[in-house]
Design a protein around this motif. Structure first.
Motif, PDB file in Angstrom:
ATOM      1  N   LEU A 132       0.842  -1.195   0.000  1.00 38.76           N
ATOM      2  CA  LEU A 132       0.000   0.000   0.000  1.00 38.76           C
ATOM      3  C   LEU A 132       0.879   1.248   0.000  1.00 38.76           C
ATOM      4  O   LEU A 132       1.676   1.458   0.912  1.00 38.76           O
ATOM      5  CB  LEU A 132      -0.900  -0.018   1.244  1.00 38.76           C
ATOM      6  CG  LEU A 132      -1.870   1.147   1.411  1.00 38.76           C
ATOM      7  CD1 LEU A 132      -2.799   1.265   0.205  1.00 38.76           C
ATOM      8  CD2 LEU A 132      -2.678   0.973   2.695  1.00 38.76           C
ATOM      9  N   GLY A 133       0.699   2.086  -1.018  1.00 37.10           N
ATOM     10  CA  GLY A 133       1.612   3.204  -1.217  1.00 37.10           C
ATOM     11  C   GLY A 133       2.912   2.700  -1.800  1.00 37.10           C
ATOM     12  O   GLY A 133       3.995   3.041  -1.342  1.00 37.10           O
ATOM     13  N   THR A 134       2.807   1.909  -2.835  1.00 35.17           N
ATOM     14  CA  THR A 134       3.970   1.207  -3.394  1.00 35.17           C
ATOM     15  C   THR A 134       5.010   2.150  -3.963  1.00 35.17           C
ATOM     16  O   THR A 134       6.186   1.798  -4.052  1.00 35.17           O
ATOM     17  CB  THR A 134       3.521   0.206  -4.474  1.00 35.17           C
ATOM     18  OG1 THR A 134       4.613  -0.627  -4.837  1.00 35.17           O
ATOM     19  CG2 THR A 134       2.972   0.903  -5.714  1.00 35.17           C
ATOM     20  N   SER A 190      -0.940   7.674  -6.814  1.00 35.09           N
ATOM     21  CA  SER A 190      -0.326   8.313  -7.978  1.00 35.09           C
ATOM     22  C   SER A 190      -0.244   7.348  -9.151  1.00 35.09           C
ATOM     23  O   SER A 190       0.428   6.313  -9.076  1.00 35.09           O
ATOM     24  CB  SER A 190       1.082   8.806  -7.613  1.00 35.09           C
ATOM     25  OG  SER A 190       1.839   9.076  -8.772  1.00 35.09           O
ATOM     26  N   SER A 191      -0.867   7.708 -10.249  1.00 36.86           N
ATOM     27  CA  SER A 191      -0.831   6.846 -11.438  1.00 36.86           C
ATOM     28  C   SER A 191       0.572   6.804 -12.046  1.00 36.86           C
ATOM     29  O   SER A 191       0.992   5.780 -12.585  1.00 36.86           O
ATOM     30  CB  SER A 191      -1.849   7.331 -12.470  1.00 36.86           C
ATOM     31  OG  SER A 191      -1.588   8.673 -12.849  1.00 36.86           O
ATOM     32  N   SER A 192       1.315   7.909 -11.951  1.00 38.34           N
ATOM     33  CA  SER A 192       2.672   7.926 -12.505  1.00 38.34           C
ATOM     34  C   SER A 192       3.608   7.041 -11.695  1.00 38.34           C
ATOM     35  O   SER A 192       4.480   6.357 -12.259  1.00 38.34           O
ATOM     36  CB  SER A 192       3.212   9.360 -12.544  1.00 38.34           C
ATOM     37  OG  SER A 192       2.463  10.150 -13.434  1.00 38.34           O
ATOM     38  N   MET A 193       3.467   7.042 -10.371  1.00 37.01           N
ATOM     39  CA  MET A 193       4.250   6.133  -9.546  1.00 37.01           C
ATOM     40  C   MET A 193       3.949   4.688  -9.921  1.00 37.01           C
ATOM     41  O   MET A 193       4.856   3.851 -10.045  1.00 37.01           O
ATOM     42  CB  MET A 193       3.963   6.368  -8.062  1.00 37.01           C
ATOM     43  CG  MET A 193       4.591   7.621  -7.498  1.00 37.01           C
ATOM     44  SD  MET A 193       6.378   7.461  -7.291  1.00 37.01           S
ATOM     45  CE  MET A 193       6.742   8.969  -6.390  1.00 37.01           C
ATOM     46  N   GLN A 207      -0.266  -7.112  -9.681  1.00 33.03           N
ATOM     47  CA  GLN A 207      -1.327  -6.231 -10.154  1.00 33.03           C
ATOM     48  C   GLN A 207      -1.089  -4.824  -9.624  1.00 33.03           C
ATOM     49  O   GLN A 207      -0.568  -4.649  -8.526  1.00 33.03           O
ATOM     50  CB  GLN A 207      -2.688  -6.744  -9.686  1.00 33.03           C
ATOM     51  CG  GLN A 207      -3.037  -8.131 -10.177  1.00 33.03           C
ATOM     52  CD  GLN A 207      -4.371  -8.604  -9.638  1.00 33.03           C
ATOM     53  OE1 GLN A 207      -5.269  -7.815  -9.385  1.00 33.03           O
ATOM     54  NE2 GLN A 207      -4.493  -9.917  -9.450  1.00 33.03           N
ATOM     55  N   PHE A 208      -1.506  -3.813 -10.393  1.00 33.17           N
ATOM     56  CA  PHE A 208      -1.274  -2.422 -10.030  1.00 33.17           C
ATOM     57  C   PHE A 208      -2.604  -1.684 -10.036  1.00 33.17           C
ATOM     58  O   PHE A 208      -3.308  -1.671 -11.049  1.00 33.17           O
ATOM     59  CB  PHE A 208      -0.274  -1.786 -10.997  1.00 33.17           C
ATOM     60  CG  PHE A 208       1.080  -2.440 -10.945  1.00 33.17           C
ATOM     61  CD1 PHE A 208       2.070  -1.969 -10.109  1.00 33.17           C
ATOM     62  CD2 PHE A 208       1.337  -3.578 -11.722  1.00 33.17           C
ATOM     63  CE1 PHE A 208       3.305  -2.595 -10.047  1.00 33.17           C
ATOM     64  CE2 PHE A 208       2.569  -4.207 -11.665  1.00 33.17           C
ATOM     65  CZ  PHE A 208       3.556  -3.712 -10.814  1.00 33.17           C
ATOM     66  N   VAL A 209      -2.928  -1.078  -8.892  1.00 29.57           N
ATOM     67  CA  VAL A 209      -4.242  -0.470  -8.703  1.00 29.57           C
ATOM     68  C   VAL A 209      -4.059   0.949  -8.167  1.00 29.57           C
ATOM     69  O   VAL A 209      -3.400   1.160  -7.147  1.00 29.57           O
ATOM     70  CB  VAL A 209      -5.097  -1.285  -7.716  1.00 29.57           C
ATOM     71  CG1 VAL A 209      -6.455  -0.611  -7.498  1.00 29.57           C
ATOM     72  CG2 VAL A 209      -5.273  -2.716  -8.220  1.00 29.57           C
ATOM     73  N   CYS A 210      -4.653   1.922  -8.858  1.00 28.74           N
ATOM     74  CA  CYS A 210      -4.631   3.307  -8.403  1.00 28.74           C
ATOM     75  C   CYS A 210      -5.834   3.515  -7.480  1.00 28.74           C
ATOM     76  O   CYS A 210      -6.992   3.437  -7.925  1.00 28.74           O
ATOM     77  CB  CYS A 210      -4.704   4.256  -9.597  1.00 28.74           C
ATOM     78  SG  CYS A 210      -4.390   5.987  -9.166  1.00 28.74           S
ATOM     79  N   ALA A 211      -5.556   3.748  -6.209  1.00 27.85           N
ATOM     80  CA  ALA A 211      -6.640   3.825  -5.239  1.00 27.85           C
ATOM     81  C   ALA A 211      -6.203   4.586  -4.000  1.00 27.85           C
ATOM     82  O   ALA A 211      -5.012   4.775  -3.741  1.00 27.85           O
ATOM     83  CB  ALA A 211      -7.110   2.420  -4.849  1.00 27.85           C
TER      84      ALA A 211
END
Length: 272
Positions: free
Chosen positions: A56-58, A82-85, A99-103
């Motif tokens: 969380l907060g990768t 952050s989508s860019s992160m 998996q990568f989730v913007c949330a």
């Protein structure tokens, strides 16, 4: 968690996301403090395998390789505001199954009991409501699952505050929760039990005040407030001169109070 913020929640979250979006290209170059904290937190991983892991907060995904290797068959989910992160993390991640989730950590898009490990290094301090945050983390954590996190607490970055004294009366850093209040928030009506806790002062040393401030701004960690007025060049020069007076033989200091917390969801029926 900032505790003296005069911004609407949605405005604040948008500003956080934009700051980290802009910092994504430079983050790994300047994130020496973040890397040090991450390594300390990784050493606290329980000696057991997990099946569903959330980072969380990768950020740029610095923890993913260690988390995936710790539990090779785990489903790893990287979450960030952050989508860019997330794009950077995806490019750098060697585990193609991740998996990568913007949330938002305070409103996670997962069903209750979805994970048996929630891992978060230096991200939770950007959340607004401790009660909402820890209730939400408990909700997505299965019974007997683990929550591990590192976050900033009261007394972080006193050097910046000291350097600004006498120059103006504005806030220039966030004011964080005390360690004691943070621990209370973790366990208050969440079903989470604190298994271990540690408060560590970590001091980073720099060759100049400018380098110390760059260690904040280049990773997206500068102050977010309702007052976005620019600091005049004259005042900024005066600030740097004041900060320079804190130099020692080791260099220019910037110190943090870091909480390392390991908790476990022990009770059924809470947070679901």
């Amino acid at each position: 968690m900032p505790i003296t913020l005069k911004l609407e929640s949605e405005d604040y979250k948008r500003q956080v996301a934009r700051r980290f979006d802009r910092a994504a290209p430079s983050y790994d170059t300047y994130a020496k403090f973040q890397q040090q904290v991450l390594q300390q937190l990784l050493r606290k991983l329980p000696h057991e395998a997990f099946s569903r892991v959330m980072d969380l907060g990768t950020g740029t995904g610095q923890a993913l390789a260690s988390l995936c290797s710790h539990s090779p068959v785990a489903q790893c989910v990287a979450v960030d505001l952050s989508s860019s992160m997330l794009s950077t993390a995806r490019e750098q991640c060697g585990d193609k199954s991740a998996q990568f989730v913007c949330a938002d950590a305070e409103a996670l898009p997962f069903a209750g009991g979805s994970f048996d490990l929630l891992f978060s290094s230096l991200a939770l301090q950007w959340c607004l409501s401790p009660a909402i945050l820890f209730a939400e983390l408990s909700r997505v954590l299965e019974t007997d699952g683990w929550l591990m996190f590192a976050t900033l607490t009261q007394g972080s970055m006193p050097e910046v505050t000291e350097a600004w004294q006498g120059l103006d009366d504005n806030d220039h850093i966030h004011h964080y929760m005390s360690f004691e209040k943070l621990l209370d928030a973790v366990a208050f009506e969440t079903g989470l039990t604190v298994m271990s806790k540690q408060l560590s002062k970590i001091t980073m040393w720099f060759d100049s005040p400018q380098s110390a401030i760059h260690s904040l701004t280049k990773v997206g960690a500068s102050l977010i407030s309702a007052d976005q007025s620019a600091i005049s060049p004259t005042k900024w020069k005066a600030f740097l001169a004041q900060y320079e007076q804190q130099r020692t033989a080791a260099g220019v200091p910037l110190s943090y109070q870091v909480a390392f917390v390991v908790a476990r969801k022990k009770e059924t029926g809470l947070g679901n």
